[in-house]
Scaffold this active site. Structure first.
Site, PDB file in Angstrom:
ATOM      1  CB  CYS A  45      -0.270  -9.398   4.410  1.00 63.17           C
ATOM      2  SG  CYS A  45       0.990 -10.623   3.973  1.00 63.17           S
ATOM      3  CB  CYS A  48      -2.110 -13.992   4.606  1.00 65.16           C
ATOM      4  SG  CYS A  48      -1.750 -12.678   5.790  1.00 65.16           S
ATOM      5  CB  CYS A  93       2.468 -10.630   7.714  1.00 62.19           C
ATOM      6  SG  CYS A  93       0.711 -11.017   7.885  1.00 62.19           S
ATOM      7  CB  CYS A  96       1.097 -15.310   6.274  1.00 61.59           C
ATOM      8  SG  CYS A  96       1.804 -13.864   5.470  1.00 61.59           S
ATOM      9  CB  CYS A 118      11.706   1.155   5.708  1.00 61.88           C
ATOM     10  SG  CYS A 118      12.431   1.363   4.108  1.00 61.88           S
TER      11      CYS A 118
END
Length: 129
Positions: A45, A48, A93, A96, A118
């Site tokens: 991510c 984070c 995510c 976060c 996607c």
């Protein structure tokens, strides 16, 4: 889950990252840094640093965004998304809450999971193995 204020996120992320990760935006197709990257490594991510996808699950779906057929266990959260008059499943995510993109299922993707994640490149960071 990491909780930060909007001001903290704006300070940490670029304008485009903030628009996509925090405001659920979408980058233009075929514009993302990782759309055509197929090196071995791990996608995390961009907000984070949580591990999200292994490059072994990445494939070219010819859709304009990085596509994966599976995510790391418990790394992403799924939420129904009926915005824009479409029935989709948003992928965020788990750590976060950052917006990553969408997952599409049962469309004959020809993948081991019959799924296509996607994902916006700007939501990701890539580290080669």
């Amino acid at each position: 889950m990491k909780h930060k204020s909007d001001a903290d996120w704006k300070e940490q992320l670029s304008e485009e990252q903030y628009r996509v990760l925090r405001e659920k935006g979408t980058e233009a197709p075929f514009s993302g840094e990782y759309n055509s990257v197929f090196d071995e490594g791990t996608y995390t991510c961009a907000a984070c640093g949580a591990e999200l996808f292994d490059s072994k699950t990445k494939y070219d779906a010819h859709c304009g965004w990085p596509s994966f057929y599976d995510a790391k266990k418990e790394a992403v959260t799924f939420t129904a998304d009926d915005s824009l008059g479409m029935a989709r499943t948003e992928v965020t995510c788990t750590n976060c809450g950052g917006h990553l993109g969408h997952v599409f299922e049962g469309e004959g993707h020809g993948t081991p999971t019959d799924q296509r994640y996607c994902i916006n490149s700007v939501s990701l960071k890539f580290t080669k193995s």
